[in-house]
Write a protein that holds these residues in place. Structure first.
Motif, PDB file in Angstrom:
ATOM      1  N   SER A   1       0.864  -1.179   0.000  1.00 49.86           N
ATOM      2  CA  SER A   1       0.000   0.000   0.000  1.00 49.86           C
ATOM      3  C   SER A   1       0.899   1.226   0.000  1.00 49.86           C
ATOM      4  O   SER A   1       1.480   1.586   1.035  1.00 49.86           O
ATOM      5  N   VAL A   2       1.045   1.849  -1.161  1.00 53.36           N
ATOM      6  CA  VAL A   2       2.013   2.931  -1.357  1.00 53.36           C
ATOM      7  C   VAL A   2       1.312   4.277  -1.215  1.00 53.36           C
ATOM      8  O   VAL A   2       0.471   4.641  -2.032  1.00 53.36           O
ATOM      9  N   GLY A   3       1.681   5.031  -0.169  1.00 51.06           N
ATOM     10  CA  GLY A   3       1.107   6.346   0.050  1.00 51.06           C
ATOM     11  C   GLY A   3       1.922   7.457  -0.566  1.00 51.06           C
ATOM     12  O   GLY A   3       1.384   8.464  -1.003  1.00 51.06           O
ATOM     13  N   ARG A   4       3.233   7.294  -0.570  1.00 51.59           N
ATOM     14  CA  ARG A   4       4.119   8.243  -1.231  1.00 51.59           C
ATOM     15  C   ARG A   4       5.299   7.478  -1.822  1.00 51.59           C
ATOM     16  O   ARG A   4       5.495   6.298  -1.520  1.00 51.59           O
ATOM     17  N   SER A   5       6.079   8.154  -2.633  1.00 55.63           N
ATOM     18  CA  SER A   5       7.098   7.470  -3.420  1.00 55.63           C
ATOM     19  C   SER A   5       8.084   6.674  -2.579  1.00 55.63           C
ATOM     20  O   SER A   5       8.536   7.125  -1.525  1.00 55.63           O
ATOM     21  N   LEU A   6       8.396   5.474  -3.070  1.00 55.65           N
ATOM     22  CA  LEU A   6       9.531   4.728  -2.540  1.00 55.65           C
ATOM     23  C   LEU A   6      10.812   5.326  -3.120  1.00 55.65           C
ATOM     24  O   LEU A   6      10.774   6.145  -4.032  1.00 55.65           O
ATOM     25  N   SER A   7      11.938   4.882  -2.622  1.00 54.61           N
ATOM     26  CA  SER A   7      13.225   5.392  -3.085  1.00 54.61           C
ATOM     27  C   SER A   7      13.500   5.008  -4.534  1.00 54.61           C
ATOM     28  O   SER A   7      12.983   4.004  -5.042  1.00 54.61           O
ATOM     29  N   ILE A   8      14.325   5.831  -5.208  1.00 54.14           N
ATOM     30  CA  ILE A   8      14.931   5.398  -6.467  1.00 54.14           C
ATOM     31  C   ILE A   8      15.919   4.304  -6.121  1.00 54.14           C
ATOM     32  O   ILE A   8      16.831   4.513  -5.310  1.00 54.14           O
TER      33      ILE A   8
END
Length: 455
Positions: free
Chosen positions: A136-143
């Motif tokens: 459940s992605v609320g904001r960006s994960l890391s590059i």
């Protein structure tokens, strides 16, 4: 008592202990054989782990939180981030066998290796080669990128606290909702446009690199495009934080002004959003260099070793080789290893392949990436429907995303509902039925490997 009599008594006592031990061992052996036979065909319900990373959705807004609550019966903290629900044997988030005294799935498999099937035991010893998750992605994960096996082994040896295992981590994300991601580098043509239209990047990298990109097609192959891209990306990611902060300030100011007189591109809108999440982060600028993808529910994206990516928003089912290795270099407060990331990437350009699944029956579609460790089936049953998952010579894990119903094998039956997670031994046919509606996912070893183990 005479010495001969003492020796005789000692022998008698020793013999009696031996016969008791032999009898006990025989009983235990028979019990293990009986239990092993039962385990070879029965459904094994699991209690699973959750990861509370900062990028996860908060409280009940997170599907992961709701699945975890239904799976384990724990209370959801309305202020906490719930990012990942794990089903598997990895030490960073192990599953446990329901109804036991905290026996992990990994330990249970070690005691019952036949449940993996001969092919898996031969190829991956006594462990699941894959890990299934819900995100459940609320904001960006890391590059980030995941190392290949050789680099993973080296990184684990050098920094075991950061790189938790020695395995590679090819992965696939299958969208449950609309799902956004950055993945792979943009094409040469798009790179030309970026370098001409984003002066803030030009200011941070050597102008000679930019000139090489803009003239590479005229050089009869004297300059390789991937080397030029490597040079630009490496120099951008290595710029000091103060210079990045200054460039981002100018970029955001420029885009906000231009927004008043023209419609911004989707990438420009994304950059404005990322800058709010991660101020002064080089990853905001680097986003211009990556493909921006939007997956619809039921579409899947697979990512091989050494390929850059970042999940941005949405929810998905994710499957991967059993590893937790991540090399990061932007859009994160976590540990970053810019030099390693820049040196390991493939620098392939162009859009990645999007999988839509191959229908197996009216209810099930199969997603097969080019990786040995796993494939994923998505099953959506309508009211009153029944579907059979044929036996395969490898293990499977199931997770129920929504609805309720029942799962049955030749030796067991379980009621299942949202949050249910189960392990199914090799060689086991599973029948699933519902009187309402039911959506579930099955992960197993790539069928091509199971059917052709020597290839």
């Amino acid at each position: 008592m005479s010495l001969p009599m003492q020796i005789f008594n000692l022998f008698a006592v020793t013999a009696s202990y031996f016969f008791i031990f032999a009898a006990t061992f025989s009983i235990q052996k028979r019990a293990m054989e009986v239990n092993g036979g039962e385990n070879e065909k029965r459904l094994v319900k699991l209690k699973c782990s959750v990861q509370n990373y900062d990028w996860g959705r908060i409280g009940y807004d997170s599907r992961v939180a709701r699945l975890f609550e239904r799976n384990c019966g724990g209370l959801v903290d309305e202020k906490k981030h719930y990012a990942e629900f794990w089903i598997g044997t990895h030490v960073s988030g192990p599953s446990f066998v329901e109804g036991t005294d905290n026996v992990s799935l990994k330990s249970w498999i070690l005691q019952n290796p036949k449940v993996l099937g001969d092919v898996v035991v031969e190829k991956w010893v006594r462990d699941l080669p894959f890990l299934l998750k819900v995100l459940s992605v609320g904001r960006s994960l890391s590059i980030q990128a995941h190392p290949d096996k050789e680099l993973a082994g080296l990184l684990h040896k050098l920094q075991p606290n950061v790189y938790k295992d020695a395995n590679h981590k090819p992965e696939m994300a299958l969208a449950l909702t609309e799902f956004e991601a950055l993945c792979g580098f943009i094409s040469s043509e798009e790179l030309d446009v970026v370098l001409e239209s984003v002066p803030e990047i030009n200011e941070l990298v050597d102008n000679s690199c930019v000139d090489q990109v803009l003239t590479v097609d005229k050089n009869n192959g004297e300059v390789k495009e991937d080397r030029v891209l490597w040079s630009i990306f490496t120099k951008l990611m290595s710029v000091d934080r103060e210079a990045i902060s200054t460039a981002l300030s100018r970029l955001i100011s420029r885009l906000n002004c231009e927004k008043e007189i023209r419609e911004l591109t989707s990438k420009e809108e994304l950059v404005l959003k990322l800058e709010k999440q991660y101020p002064n982060d080089v990853g905001v600028l680097a986003a211009f260099l990556f493909n921006f993808l939007k997956l619809n529910p039921g579409e899947a994206l697979y990512i091989g070793a050494n390929e850059p990516h970042a999940y941005l928003t949405g929810e998905c089912v994710e499957c991967m080789a059993a590893s937790d290795n991540v090399v990061r270099a932007g859009l994160t407060p976590k540990y970053m290893d810019v030099k390693i990331l820049c040196s390991m990437l493939t620098y392939k350009q162009g859009l990645p392949e999007i999988l839509k699944g191959v229908p197996l029956n009216p209810y099930t579609r199969r997603y097969t990436p080019p990786f040995e460790e796993f494939e994923v089936d998505r099953c959506v049953l309508t009211r009153g429907a029944t579907v059979v998952f044929p036996e395969v010579p490898g293990p499977s894990v199931f997770v129920v995303i929504s609805g309720e119903g029942s799962m049955m094998t030749s030796s067991s039956e379980e009621s299942v509902s949202e949050g249910s997670a189960l392990f199914v031994p090799a060689g086991t046919e599973v029948c699933v039925s519902t009187e309402s509606e039911l959506e579930l996912f099955r992960a197993g070893v790539n069928n091509k490997v199971l059917m052709n183990p020597l290839q």
